[in-house]
Design an enzyme around this catalytic site. Sequence first.
Site, PDB file in Angstrom:
ATOM      1  N   LEU A 101      53.103   3.631   4.543  1.00  0.00           N
ATOM      2  CA  LEU A 101      52.167   4.480   5.266  1.00  0.00           C
ATOM      3  C   LEU A 101      52.626   5.938   5.275  1.00  0.00           C
ATOM      4  O   LEU A 101      53.782   6.234   4.997  1.00  0.00           O
ATOM      5  CB  LEU A 101      52.019   3.947   6.698  1.00  0.00           C
ATOM      6  N   PRO A 102      51.721   6.871   5.631  1.00  0.00           N
ATOM      7  CA  PRO A 102      52.057   8.286   5.486  1.00  0.00           C
ATOM      8  C   PRO A 102      53.077   8.843   6.468  1.00  0.00           C
ATOM      9  O   PRO A 102      53.838   9.747   6.125  1.00  0.00           O
ATOM     10  CB  PRO A 102      50.702   8.987   5.690  1.00  0.00           C
ATOM     11  N   THR A 134      58.242   6.679   4.667  1.00  0.00           N
ATOM     12  CA  THR A 134      59.260   7.670   4.997  1.00  0.00           C
ATOM     13  C   THR A 134      59.008   8.174   6.413  1.00  0.00           C
ATOM     14  O   THR A 134      58.048   8.921   6.647  1.00  0.00           O
ATOM     15  CB  THR A 134      59.230   8.838   4.004  1.00  0.00           C
ATOM     16  N   LYS A 219      66.687   8.471   2.987  1.00  0.00           N
ATOM     17  CA  LYS A 219      65.489   8.988   2.318  1.00  0.00           C
ATOM     18  C   LYS A 219      65.237  10.447   2.668  1.00  0.00           C
ATOM     19  O   LYS A 219      64.920  11.262   1.792  1.00  0.00           O
ATOM     20  CB  LYS A 219      64.267   8.146   2.691  1.00  0.00           C
TER      21      LYS A 219
END
Length: 319
Positions: A101-102, A134, A219
């Site tokens: 997901l964003p 992320t 990340k």
Amino acid sequence: MAMSRARTLFSAIKIKSTFSLHAPVRNFSASAASSQFENVGFIGLGNMGSRMANNLIKAGYKLAVHDINCNVIKMFSDMGIPTKKTPFEVAEASDVVITMLPSSSHVLDVYTGSNGLLHDGSLLRPQLLINSSTIDPETSSKLAARVSTFILKEKKDHWDKPVMLDAPVSGGVLAAETGSLTFMVGGSEEAYLAAKPLFLSMGKNTIYCGAAGTGSAAKICNNLAMAVGMLGVSEALALGQSLGIEADTLTEVFNSSSARSWSSDSYNPVPGVMEGVPASRNYAGGFATKLMAKDLNLAAASAKAAALKCPLTSQALEM
């Protein structure tokens, strides 16, 4: 800079002809046959997630999927893949659920919102929840802690309680397409090892980073380094061309010298220097600039929480 115009993960996308019920099964080093998770739920079928899900299908996993984009849901439905109306319905049909997901707010909504994955009180059907979005390390750690308080509806093998892993990826849309992503994973090492066949069906590298939240931390650090490096490569190539050096010549110098980086040898920002990258496709496709800004904001927030001065993070974010 070699990034696409801003697109959300849930925007309408055109999925290539690799999506086919009759696509040949790839020769993965790991597949559904070597995994204890047969039924996989996948939530978030954007530019990255759709391709990751397709590789799981090719590897032989049984998928159930969900997305708020009706067009992409129809594409999977037309392939014969079961589609679900809510995240909770996905959970009820799955041994493991993967989310792509964003942002943190989207992840929290899918997990804890109305009809979310954690909707059913203290009971949970999936043994494992994997978030490949992320997001900030704090949210990853808090969600993992909350998942650990749940009880499995059906105990399987040695699993007494559900477990969550944060497992963001690196490599972009092309790597998602070709199944060559890198997964950086935080959480239980035992759960990581159990999930490794899943990761290797979508990628070629998996790196265990440590406790819950460390995958997310890795990340944002990776993307911070990439952003600063990409700005440096772009600036140097712009300067070189203004001084009369052709971009492909200067790129050859970089890639044979100490300036070599991913931005110079795999994702070159100058049109015509390298095939298959956004710069040579009128900057279409790939990683949106607003998503890079989001990642840099996450890095800046983490640096502030750690009382660490990161001037290059601030400068990259401003640019």
